[in-house]
Design an enzyme around this catalytic site. Structure first.
Site, PDB file in Angstrom:
ATOM      1  N   ASP A   1       0.848  -1.194   0.000  1.00  0.00           N
ATOM      2  CA  ASP A   1       0.000   0.000   0.000  1.00  0.00           C
ATOM      3  C   ASP A   1       0.888   1.250   0.000  1.00  0.00           C
ATOM      4  O   ASP A   1       1.942   1.248   0.628  1.00  0.00           O
ATOM      5  CB  ASP A   1      -0.859   0.034   1.284  1.00  0.00           C
ATOM      6  CG  ASP A   1      -1.875  -1.104   1.310  1.00  0.00           C
ATOM      7  OD1 ASP A   1      -2.145  -1.650   0.222  1.00  0.00           O
ATOM      8  OD2 ASP A   1      -2.335  -1.463   2.401  1.00  0.00           O
TER       9      ASP A   1
ATOM     10  N   ASP B   1       0.986   7.978   8.073  1.00  0.00           N
ATOM     11  CA  ASP B   1       1.228   6.563   8.432  1.00  0.00           C
ATOM     12  C   ASP B   1       2.557   6.465   9.183  1.00  0.00           C
ATOM     13  O   ASP B   1       2.673   5.873  10.251  1.00  0.00           O
ATOM     14  CB  ASP B   1       1.358   5.701   7.156  1.00  0.00           C
ATOM     15  CG  ASP B   1       0.021   5.342   6.517  1.00  0.00           C
ATOM     16  OD1 ASP B   1      -0.053   5.344   5.273  1.00  0.00           O
ATOM     17  OD2 ASP B   1      -0.942   5.070   7.264  1.00  0.00           O
TER      18      ASP B   1
ATOM     19  N   GLU C   1       2.094  -2.464  10.606  1.00  0.00           N
ATOM     20  CA  GLU C   1       1.830  -2.496   9.166  1.00  0.00           C
ATOM     21  C   GLU C   1       2.903  -1.725   8.421  1.00  0.00           C
ATOM     22  O   GLU C   1       3.206  -1.991   7.269  1.00  0.00           O
ATOM     23  CB  GLU C   1       0.449  -1.908   8.858  1.00  0.00           C
ATOM     24  CG  GLU C   1       0.115  -1.943   7.377  1.00  0.00           C
ATOM     25  CD  GLU C   1      -1.169  -1.190   7.031  1.00  0.00           C
ATOM     26  OE1 GLU C   1      -1.572  -0.309   7.800  1.00  0.00           O
ATOM     27  OE2 GLU C   1      -1.750  -1.500   5.988  1.00  0.00           O
ATOM     28  N   GLU C   2       3.455  -0.707   9.109  1.00  0.00           N
ATOM     29  CA  GLU C   2       4.404   0.195   8.433  1.00  0.00           C
ATOM     30  C   GLU C   2       5.840  -0.283   8.506  1.00  0.00           C
ATOM     31  O   GLU C   2       6.752   0.408   8.057  1.00  0.00           O
ATOM     32  CB  GLU C   2       4.281   1.613   9.022  1.00  0.00           C
ATOM     33  CG  GLU C   2       2.886   2.214   8.965  1.00  0.00           C
ATOM     34  CD  GLU C   2       2.230   2.093   7.585  1.00  0.00           C
ATOM     35  OE1 GLU C   2       1.004   1.901   7.525  1.00  0.00           O
ATOM     36  OE2 GLU C   2       2.950   2.181   6.572  1.00  0.00           O
TER      37      GLU C   2
ATOM     38  N   ASP D   1      -1.747  -1.432  13.586  1.00  0.00           N
ATOM     39  CA  ASP D   1      -1.891  -0.695  12.342  1.00  0.00           C
ATOM     40  C   ASP D   1      -1.933   0.759  12.782  1.00  0.00           C
ATOM     41  O   ASP D   1      -2.971   1.220  13.273  1.00  0.00           O
ATOM     42  CB  ASP D   1      -3.190  -1.092  11.605  1.00  0.00           C
ATOM     43  CG  ASP D   1      -3.343  -0.298  10.308  1.00  0.00           C
ATOM     44  OD1 ASP D   1      -4.321  -0.559   9.561  1.00  0.00           O
ATOM     45  OD2 ASP D   1      -2.522   0.607  10.053  1.00  0.00           O
TER      46      ASP D   1
ATOM     47  N   LEU E   1      -2.076   3.683  11.448  1.00  0.00           N
ATOM     48  CA  LEU E   1      -3.105   4.567  10.913  1.00  0.00           C
ATOM     49  C   LEU E   1      -3.911   3.793   9.879  1.00  0.00           C
ATOM     50  O   LEU E   1      -3.538   3.673   8.716  1.00  0.00           O
ATOM     51  CB  LEU E   1      -2.510   5.830  10.286  1.00  0.00           C
ATOM     52  CG  LEU E   1      -3.584   6.911  10.176  1.00  0.00           C
ATOM     53  CD1 LEU E   1      -3.821   7.567  11.527  1.00  0.00           C
ATOM     54  CD2 LEU E   1      -3.226   7.939   9.160  1.00  0.00           C
ATOM     55  N   ASP E   2      -5.043   3.262  10.333  1.00  0.00           N
ATOM     56  CA  ASP E   2      -5.904   2.492   9.429  1.00  0.00           C
ATOM     57  C   ASP E   2      -6.845   3.444   8.674  1.00  0.00           C
ATOM     58  O   ASP E   2      -7.384   4.376   9.266  1.00  0.00           O
ATOM     59  CB  ASP E   2      -6.736   1.509  10.252  1.00  0.00           C
ATOM     60  CG  ASP E   2      -7.764   0.821   9.394  1.00  0.00           C
ATOM     61  OD1 ASP E   2      -7.378   0.000   8.545  1.00  0.00           O
ATOM     62  OD2 ASP E   2      -8.954   1.165   9.513  1.00  0.00           O
TER      63      ASP E   2
ATOM     64  N   GLU F   1      -5.154  -6.169  12.327  1.00  0.00           N
ATOM     65  CA  GLU F   1      -6.479  -5.628  11.984  1.00  0.00           C
ATOM     66  C   GLU F   1      -7.560  -6.635  12.391  1.00  0.00           C
ATOM     67  O   GLU F   1      -8.357  -6.373  13.295  1.00  0.00           O
ATOM     68  CB  GLU F   1      -6.553  -5.312  10.477  1.00  0.00           C
ATOM     69  CG  GLU F   1      -5.689  -4.108  10.088  1.00  0.00           C
ATOM     70  CD  GLU F   1      -5.681  -3.833   8.587  1.00  0.00           C
ATOM     71  OE1 GLU F   1      -5.771  -4.773   7.780  1.00  0.00           O
ATOM     72  OE2 GLU F   1      -5.548  -2.648   8.210  1.00  0.00           O
TER      73      GLU F   1
HETATM   74  P1  AFP Z   1      -6.050   2.156   3.694  1.00  0.00           P
HETATM   75  O1  AFP Z   1      -5.374   2.198   5.052  1.00  0.00           O
HETATM   76  O2  AFP Z   1      -5.126   1.936   2.549  1.00  0.00           O
HETATM   77  O3  AFP Z   1      -7.009   3.299   3.486  1.00  0.00           O
HETATM   78  O4  AFP Z   1      -6.944   0.812   3.706  1.00  0.00           O
HETATM   79  C1  AFP Z   1      -7.998   0.801   4.628  1.00  0.00           C
HETATM   80  C2  AFP Z   1      -8.410  -0.646   4.760  1.00  0.00           C
HETATM   81  O5  AFP Z   1      -7.316  -1.425   5.120  1.00  0.00           O
HETATM   82  C3  AFP Z   1      -9.544  -0.793   5.768  1.00  0.00           C
HETATM   83  O6  AFP Z   1      -9.549   0.204   6.732  1.00  0.00           O
HETATM   84  C4  AFP Z   1     -10.787  -0.736   4.910  1.00  0.00           C
HETATM   85  O7  AFP Z   1     -11.841  -1.507   5.446  1.00  0.00           O
HETATM   86  C5  AFP Z   1     -10.322  -1.320   3.590  1.00  0.00           C
HETATM   87  O8  AFP Z   1      -8.908  -1.101   3.502  1.00  0.00           O
HETATM   88  C6  AFP Z   1     -10.975  -0.627   2.419  1.00  0.00           C
HETATM   89  O9  AFP Z   1     -10.489  -1.282   1.266  1.00  0.00           O
HETATM   90  P2  AFP Z   1     -11.007  -0.768  -0.152  1.00  0.00           P
HETATM   91  O10 AFP Z   1     -10.371   0.573  -0.352  1.00  0.00           O
HETATM   92  O11 AFP Z   1     -10.510  -1.828  -1.119  1.00  0.00           O
HETATM   93  O12 AFP Z   1     -12.509  -0.717  -0.097  1.00  0.00           O
END
Ligand code: AFP
Length: 335
Positions: free
Chosen positions: A71, A77, A99-100, A118, A120-121, A282
């Site tokens: 990602d 992050d 995660e980082e 994680d 910063l999710d 997560e």
């Molecule tokens: P990011 O941290 O890259 O924004 O991803 C967020 C995530 O890990 C989780 O929080 C969401 O439920 C999921 O990805 C969303 O995934 P999509 O963007 O494929 O819908």
């Protein structure tokens, strides 16, 4: 009754009297309280950064580096990860996985606890002012190699929880004797208990999934979502609503407050054969909270917390929420 742990050097949270009382070893409980207090300190700093948003240029900017999962890594992050490490260095934490970070950080060799996070999710939402958060899991440090503290099923967690940086900054956390919800009180700067026993609705006809991936889903998921869309005239006998934030902590928070189901299934895109979300930092902590709140968390068929883990950034299909809906999805997978 609310008590403040004066012994702990953290005044970031007023723990409830019940917090971690199921951990009968007094030393272990003290270590857990202090480490969760340190994570609250970190969350306050991260929350402040999120609240400033575009006032801090480049917060959501891509660093040009990919994290362990491929990602795009955002500036926040990295900053969140650094804030958490700095706080945990003062704590009885031997190992930190994130995660980082590609590998495991050794902080205090031989210390009682190990933390996975994680930092910063939901970071793809930083520039959109959507709720994002920090997810964390605390294990007892295992003997031997650092991996031993993390390569284990989620049912060995001591603590699972997550912070949400949204209209309120909240902490939703469990030590295995129920789920508590704390809110960061702006005036005092402390996390204060708001809900001592958070419970999840047994059933709710509301699903969350990224529908743009429908053509990639396994057939059972396609059939379940198709029946949700058919609504009352169909086999489910009721109309379903849909909500998808695209930020796990925000979707989990909604489901804890009003029920429903979250699905991020495995799909046939390269790299998504085992789903998108990561088991260690997560799915495991969120599943611990969901189960302790009376809900269910599976990979579609099997309980998340019983699944083995052999890679730090291992992905897993993730279905969680109200028992009725999670059981329904499981029935679609039955041959
Ligand atoms: P990011 O941290 O890259 O924004 O991803 C967020 C995530 O890990 C989780 O929080 C969401 O439920 C999921 O990805 C969303 O995934 P999509 O963007 O494929 O819908």
């Amino acid at each position: 009754m609310i008590i403040t742990i004066w012994g702990s050097q953290h005044m970031a949270i007023q723990f409830s009297a019940d917090f971690a009382t199921n951990l009968h070893d007094e030393n272990l409980r003290k270590n857990v309280l202090s480490t969760v207090g340190a994570l609250c300190d970190a969350a306050k700093e991260i929350s402040d950064l999120c609240a400033q948003g575009p006032l801090i240029s480049g917060l959501g900017a891509v660093t040009g580096i990919e994290n362990a999962d491929g990602d795009d890594q955002k500036a926040l992050d990295v900053q969140s990860d650094e804030i958490i490490i700095a706080k945990l260095r003062q704590e009885p934490v031997a190992y930190y996985a994130s995660e980082e970070e590609e590998g495991i950080n050794t902080l205090a060799p031989g210390a009682a606890l190990s933390v996975a996070a994680d930092p910063l999710d939901g970071s793809s939402n930083i520039d959109t002012n959507v709720s994002i958060g920090t997810i964390f899991s605390i294990f007892p440090t295992a003997p031997g190699a650092a991996e031993n503290s993390f390569f284990r099923p989620g049912n060995e967690q001591l603590v699972g929880g997550f912070f949400v940086y949204g209209p309120q900054t909240t902490l939703i956390v469990t030590c295995g004797n129920g789920v508590e919800l704390y809110v960061l009180e702006p005036k005092s700067g402390q996390f204060v208990l708001a809900v001592p026993k958070l419970r999840l609705a047994e059933a709710r006809a509301e699903y969350g999934i990224n529908a743009a991936n429908a053509r990639h889903w396994q057939t059972p998921v396609q059939l379940f979502i198709s029946d949700c869309l058919t609504g009352e005239p169909g086999p489910l006998g009721e109309n379903y609503n849909m909500r998808w934030v695209g930020s796990l902590v925000a979707d989990a928070s909604r489901i804890l407050s009003r029920g429903g189901i979250f699905l991020y299934p495995a799909d046939n895109r390269p790299g998504y054969e085992k789903g998108r979300l990561r088991q260690l930092y997560e799915a495991n902590p969120v599943s611990f909270v969901i189960e302790q709140a009376g809900g269910m968390a599976t990979n579609g068929t099997s309980r998340i917390l019983d699944l083995p883990l052999s890679e730090l950034h291992q992905r897993v299909a993730f279905v969680f929420g109200s028992n009725k809906q999670v059981e329904l999805v499981r029935s679609y997978f039955k041959p």
